[in-house]
Design an enzyme around this catalytic site. Structure first.
Site, short mmCIF file in Angstrom:
data_model
loop_
_atom_site.label_atom_id
_atom_site.label_comp_id
_atom_site.label_asym_id
_atom_site.label_seq_id
_atom_site.Cartn_x
_atom_site.Cartn_y
_atom_site.Cartn_z
N LYS A 186 -12.93 2.61 3.75
CA LYS A 186 -12.70 3.45 4.92
C LYS A 186 -13.48 4.77 4.79
CE LYS A 186 -9.48 0.27 5.53
NZ LYS A 186 -9.57 -0.94 6.30
C1 PLP Z 1 -8.09 -1.75 6.00
C2 PLP Z 1 -7.21 -2.06 7.10
C3 PLP Z 1 -5.82 -2.19 6.95
C4 PLP Z 1 -5.15 -2.17 5.59
O1 PLP Z 1 -5.28 -0.95 4.93
P1 PLP Z 1 -4.82 -0.86 3.39
O2 PLP Z 1 -4.79 0.61 3.14
O3 PLP Z 1 -5.85 -1.57 2.59
O4 PLP Z 1 -3.47 -1.47 3.28
C5 PLP Z 1 -5.05 -2.40 8.08
N1 PLP Z 1 -5.61 -2.51 9.30
C6 PLP Z 1 -6.93 -2.41 9.48
C7 PLP Z 1 -7.49 -2.51 10.86
C8 PLP Z 1 -7.79 -2.20 8.40
O5 PLP Z 1 -9.11 -2.15 8.60
#
Ligand code: PLP
Length: 381
Positions: A186
């Site tokens: 992210k």
């Molecule tokens: C990455 C992601 C998640 C999960 O996030 P984590 O912090 O890895 O649990 C949930 N929804 C979307 C759309 C994502 O891209």
């Protein structure tokens, strides 16, 4: 040959120093750094409350639990998302109701959401996919029908959406709760990590209980108390805490966010201008109501392009450029195939889209190398 990766987190000495300081302070789990990270995050996005947790999946789960979602309820969400979005609904025992995405885009289609609402609909769970804000009319639909909106903002830190005349950062939030991720893929990272934001003090209180075993008083409050205090456990909670080591890194990352966003938007602009000159390749649409953070850069491969999507990915790999396929669809994976209705636009979003490398430390020359490879990929189809 050196490979250009699809993504790389920007972490340096400042983050390493912050982690070191947290470790040497002797307070390593949820404590003063988590508190300070929450305060900075809430202030940055303009939310009254921010609650840090272990990851965004935990945040989504807690958001649904706090809103009372459970067995017999339905939650409307895209299938076209990382599987954690659908899994968070399953954890509660509720039924995920998948809705297709917009033609040519990557987010929920508002008319389809409206059609899917029924007597059991307990929450809407739209996703700001890859940091592209979803259509803000979904907030209006939620309020008009009295259904809370939980924003899956996992990828959307720094993205903005139009609210009335002004643009607002995602996370104020415009629905009941917004959930963010700090996974390394992210825009800012704490290794793993997540954050919930809300303006509702009752939800905030519920999140603080749920993330720490349902415990009425956190360790920091007990530690700071001048008198002997005993905690109670009014509800069944989870261990969804963020550590202070992660939060220390998060505070540094948050301070660097404006620079990350500027660089991502500059690179995205370079890609968009280059792609406009390549027949058959489509840059991601940016509706007038949105200012994306370009967490990812999806490109649609059309019939006019000389290669199929998979062949294009191979051609790029052969030139040292790594790519990924488009976002997955939960309804095409075993735990969710039973409920499957065809979702043709979601399926095309997975199968006809390629994600290009984009991260702050990438150079303009890197982006140009990608564009040159796209313009002249070699073998014809
Ligand atoms: C990455 C992601 C998640 C999960 O996030 P984590 O912090 O890895 O649990 C949930 N929804 C979307 C759309 C994502 O891209």
């Amino acid at each position: 040959m050196s490979m250009l990766p699809i993504a790389r987190p920007t972490l340096g000495e400042a983050e390493a120093d912050a982690a070191r300081e947290a470790i040497l302070s002797g307070w390593v789990t949820q404590g003063p750094n988590v508190e300070a990270f929450e305060r900075a995050f809430a202030q940055m996005v303009g939310a009254r409350h921010a609650v840090a947790v272990a990851n965004c999946t935990a945040a989504l789960h807690m958001a649904l639990v706090a809103l009372g979602v459970g067995p017999g309820d339905e939650v409307i969400l895209p299938s076209h998302s990382f599987i954690a979005t659908a899994n968070s609904v399953r954890y509660t025992g509720a039924t995920p109701v998948f809705v297709d995405i917009e033609e040519g885009g990557y987010n929920l289609d508002v008319a389809e959401v409206e059609r899917a609402i029924g007597p059991r609909t307990r929450a809407l769970l739209p996703v700001h996919q890859m940091g592209f804000p979803f259509d803000p009319r979904i907030f209006e639909l939620g309020s008009a029908r009295g259904i809370p909106v939980v924003e899956d903002a996992a990828c959307a830190i720094g993205s903005e959406v139009q609210a009335g005349a002004a643009f607002e950062l995602i996370g104020r939030p415009l629905g009941a709760v917004a959930c963010f991720s700090f996974h390394p893929r992210k825009v800012i990272t704490t290794g793993d990590g997540g954050m919930l934001t809300t303006n509702d003090p009752a939800l905030d209180a519920q999140f603080r209980l749920l993330r720490q075993h349902g415990m009425s008083m956190n360790d920091l409050a007990r530690h700071r108390s001048a008198t002997v205090v005993f905690e109670s456990y009014p509800i069944v909670g989870y261990n969804y805490r963020m550590t202070d080591i992660q939060a220390a890194v998060g505070r540094v990352q948050l301070s660097r966010l404006p620079g990350f966003l500027e660089r991502r938007r500059t690179l995205a602009d370079r890609y968009a201008r280059g792609l406009a000159r390549i027949p058959g390749l489509e840059a991601p649409p940016v509706p007038a109501y949105s200012r994306p953070n370009f967490q990812s850069y999806p490109v649609r491969v059309g019939g006019a392009y000389p290669l199929e999507r998979d062949a294009l990915m191979e051609a790029l790999l052969a030139r040292g450029i790594s790519t990924r396929r488009g976002v997955m669809n939960a309804h095409q994976e075993p735990p969710y195939t039973g409920a499957a209705r065809p979702l043709p636009r979601s399926e095309a979003g997975r199968d006809r889209v390629v994600l290009l490398p984009l991260f702050p430390d990438m150079s303009d020359a890197d982006a140009d190398q990608v564009l040159e490879a796209l313009a002249d990929p070699g073998r014809a189809r």
